[in-house]
Write an enzyme that holds these catalytic residues in place. Structure first.
Site, mmCIF file in Angstrom:
data_model
loop_
_atom_site.group_PDB
_atom_site.id
_atom_site.type_symbol
_atom_site.label_atom_id
_atom_site.label_comp_id
_atom_site.label_asym_id
_atom_site.label_seq_id
_atom_site.Cartn_x
_atom_site.Cartn_y
_atom_site.Cartn_z
ATOM 1 N N ARG A 231 0.860 -1.184 0.000
ATOM 2 C CA ARG A 231 0.000 0.000 0.000
ATOM 3 C C ARG A 231 0.896 1.233 0.000
ATOM 4 N NH1 ARG A 231 -3.275 -2.882 -1.581
ATOM 5 N NH2 ARG A 231 -5.364 -3.356 -0.790
ATOM 6 N N GLU A 260 -2.437 7.585 -4.814
ATOM 7 C CA GLU A 260 -2.739 6.970 -6.117
ATOM 8 C C GLU A 260 -4.209 7.066 -6.515
ATOM 9 O OE1 GLU A 260 -1.603 2.844 -5.080
ATOM 10 O OE2 GLU A 260 -3.694 2.282 -5.361
ATOM 11 N N HIS A 292 -0.617 -0.048 -9.577
ATOM 12 C CA HIS A 292 -1.343 -1.034 -8.761
ATOM 13 C C HIS A 292 -1.773 -2.227 -9.634
ATOM 14 C CE1 HIS A 292 -3.462 -1.177 -4.665
ATOM 15 N NE2 HIS A 292 -3.381 -2.403 -5.125
HETATM 16 P P1 NAI Z 1 -1.349 -11.432 4.899
HETATM 17 O O1 NAI Z 1 -2.426 -10.973 5.846
HETATM 18 O O2 NAI Z 1 -1.280 -12.866 4.522
HETATM 19 O O3 NAI Z 1 0.082 -11.020 5.500
HETATM 20 C C1 NAI Z 1 0.360 -9.774 6.065
HETATM 21 C C2 NAI Z 1 1.493 -9.960 7.048
HETATM 22 O O4 NAI Z 1 1.870 -8.669 7.530
HETATM 23 C C3 NAI Z 1 1.096 -10.819 8.259
HETATM 24 O O5 NAI Z 1 2.048 -11.839 8.475
HETATM 25 C C4 NAI Z 1 1.093 -9.815 9.399
HETATM 26 O O6 NAI Z 1 1.485 -10.402 10.651
HETATM 27 C C5 NAI Z 1 2.151 -8.825 8.914
HETATM 28 N N1 NAI Z 1 2.105 -7.560 9.618
HETATM 29 C C6 NAI Z 1 1.077 -6.982 10.296
HETATM 30 N N2 NAI Z 1 1.500 -5.849 10.864
HETATM 31 C C7 NAI Z 1 2.804 -5.710 10.569
HETATM 32 C C8 NAI Z 1 3.788 -4.742 10.886
HETATM 33 N N3 NAI Z 1 3.509 -3.701 11.675
HETATM 34 N N4 NAI Z 1 5.033 -4.903 10.397
HETATM 35 C C9 NAI Z 1 5.344 -5.973 9.628
HETATM 36 N N5 NAI Z 1 4.452 -6.931 9.298
HETATM 37 C C10 NAI Z 1 3.188 -6.794 9.758
HETATM 38 O O7 NAI Z 1 -1.495 -10.491 3.634
HETATM 39 P P2 NAI Z 1 -0.976 -10.769 2.155
HETATM 40 O O8 NAI Z 1 -2.021 -11.493 1.377
HETATM 41 O O9 NAI Z 1 0.385 -11.324 2.200
HETATM 42 O O10 NAI Z 1 -0.955 -9.277 1.560
HETATM 43 C C11 NAI Z 1 -0.022 -8.319 2.025
HETATM 44 C C12 NAI Z 1 -0.434 -6.954 1.504
HETATM 45 O O11 NAI Z 1 -0.282 -6.922 0.088
HETATM 46 C C13 NAI Z 1 -1.921 -6.602 1.713
HETATM 47 O O12 NAI Z 1 -2.139 -6.037 2.988
HETATM 48 C C14 NAI Z 1 -2.185 -5.611 0.634
HETATM 49 O O13 NAI Z 1 -1.973 -4.308 1.134
HETATM 50 C C15 NAI Z 1 -1.115 -5.906 -0.420
HETATM 51 N N6 NAI Z 1 -1.687 -6.342 -1.697
HETATM 52 C C16 NAI Z 1 -1.367 -5.629 -2.821
HETATM 53 C C17 NAI Z 1 -1.867 -6.002 -4.052
HETATM 54 C C18 NAI Z 1 -1.495 -5.268 -5.314
HETATM 55 O O14 NAI Z 1 -2.118 -5.475 -6.364
HETATM 56 N N7 NAI Z 1 -0.477 -4.416 -5.302
HETATM 57 C C19 NAI Z 1 -2.798 -7.132 -4.180
HETATM 58 C C20 NAI Z 1 -3.025 -7.847 -2.937
HETATM 59 C C21 NAI Z 1 -2.496 -7.443 -1.740
#
Ligand code: NAI
Length: 345
Positions: A231, A260, A292
């Site tokens: 993000r 964005e 994105h």
């Molecule tokens: P997920 O929920 O599986 O993993 C997120 C991880 O971040 C978890 O392990 C969590 O413990 C960790 N986390 C939480 N707070 C944190 C902090 N303060 N510092 C470090 N780590 C922390 O989510 P997933 O599926 O891996 O997605 C990650 C991110 O990718 C989403 O939140 C979303 O913003 C982004 N995303 C972007 C897309 C794009 O098209 N550019 C598409 C899909 C997701």
């Protein structure tokens, strides 16, 4: 037939949503505009709204939707930082797509990293002009470099596997470390200090807003490459620009950008871009921007459509109970203590 107002609809959304919707009795009203308090009215006569990452689902928009009798906000994304889930509680239920293709995002992060460090984007433009000079195209090996991964959830862990395939040393930071994944976790300070490459895979929340700010950049290695496919607001974009101008940052690969919402996903060619910061970043030779796009694969689009249609049906046909509900009642938005066995409100 369940009627769903589909905001911020793009041509690539329709085939998969039409296919799954038609099969399962959900009809979509496609709207090109984004959802905000002014456009909420367009959902009149619908049962639910379907929104994406740059729709503004704030308190005012939620109140308008609630007044229209909308029962469900179905996010077609995993991230939900654009929805005031707390305000929606007690009024409108919110569901999301927790996972579709984490490979899509992790592979895009790696594609951007490789493109940037091997200057593929520059070479592509040159050879199209029959310019076969190699001057200025020298990159560096990923093999043997240290990559710091912030957030080791679904996407972060796949990205780590990819990095290991390239022979990189992986370190990570996550307040909730993945057990048995063989990942070396380090404090954030150390990750900033020793990483040659830093890739962000954590959600945007109060704890991660501007996790990469001027102070963090100061603590990084000179020449660090920063990759953000999560993000935009994880990075203070002004501080990033300063870091690039001062030569502290070697390169930045950005699939997301703090401001964005008004720009990404739209064709702005032929227009004057009002956002000076974005223009300046794009003008830098070592900044690579995609709009994105990381999620955009056929597998991911099918997964998003299938889960969204399942979420809608599950909510309307299962007495309001849906596994993918984001609930504010117990404050643990994604892991409601209610266990999904009864309605949250
Ligand atoms: P997920 O929920 O599986 O993993 C997120 C991880 O971040 C978890 O392990 C969590 O413990 C960790 N986390 C939480 N707070 C944190 C902090 N303060 N510092 C470090 N780590 C922390 O989510 P997933 O599926 O891996 O997605 C990650 C991110 O990718 C989403 O939140 C979303 O913003 C982004 N995303 C972007 C897309 C794009 O098209 N550019 C598409 C899909 C997701």
């Amino acid at each position: 037939m369940i009627k769903v107002a589909f905001y911020d609809a793009k041509a690539y959304d329709k085939p998969s949503f039409e296919r799954y919707g038609a099969l399962r009795g959900v009809s979509f009203k496609y709207l090109e505009t984004k959802l905000n308090e002014d456009t909420a009215e367009l959902a009149k006569g619908c049962d639910a709204v379907c929104v994406f990452v740059n729709d503004t689902v704030n308190a005012a928009a939620i109140d308008r939707l609630y007044a229209l009798g909308i029962k469900l906000i179905a996010l077609r994304s995993a991230g939900y930082n654009n929805v005031d889930v707390r305000h929606a509680f007690g009024k409108i239920h919110v569901v999301h797509v927790p996972a579709y293709s984490p490979y899509a995002v992790a592979e895009h992060a790696m594609a951007m990293l490789l493109t940037s460090v091997r200057r593929v984007h520059k070479a592509y433009n040159r050879t199209r002009d029959f310019n076969f000079s190699l001057n200025g195209l020298c990159g560096f090996d990923l093999h043997g470099k240290t990559v710091g991964v912030i957030g080791t959830g679904k996407i972060g862990r796949i990205f780590i596997d990819e990095c290991r395939g390239f022979g990189m040393n992986v370190i990570a930071y996550d307040p909730y470390p993945a057990e048995d994944a063989g990942i070396e976790y380090v404090p954030l300070d150390r990750l900033f200090a020793v990483s040659d490459i830093i890739s962000l895979h954590c959600p945007l929340n109060d704890g991660t807003f501007h996790v990469v700010d001027a102070d963090a950049i100061d603590r990084m290695k000179t020449g660090v490459v920063i990759v953000n496919t999560s993000r935009g607001a994880l990075i203070d974009a002004e501080a990033l620009l300063e870091g690039i101008k001062s030569r502290k940052i070697g390169a930045a690969c950005l699939d997301v950008y703090e401001e964005e919402a008004d720009v990404f996903f739209e064709d702005r060619s032929g227009h004057i871009l009002d956002d000076d910061l974005l223009s300046r970043l794009i003008s830098m030779p070592n900044v690579l921007v995609t709009s994105h796009q990381a999620f955009l694969t056929e597998e991911a689009l099918n997964g998003i459509a299938e889960t969204t249609v399942n979420n809608v049906l599950s909510f309307f046909e299962n007495d309001g109970i849906c596994d993918n509900e984001l609930c504010y009642r117990c404050g643990n938005i994604e892991r409601c203590k209610n266990g999904r066995s009864e309605r949250c409100f």
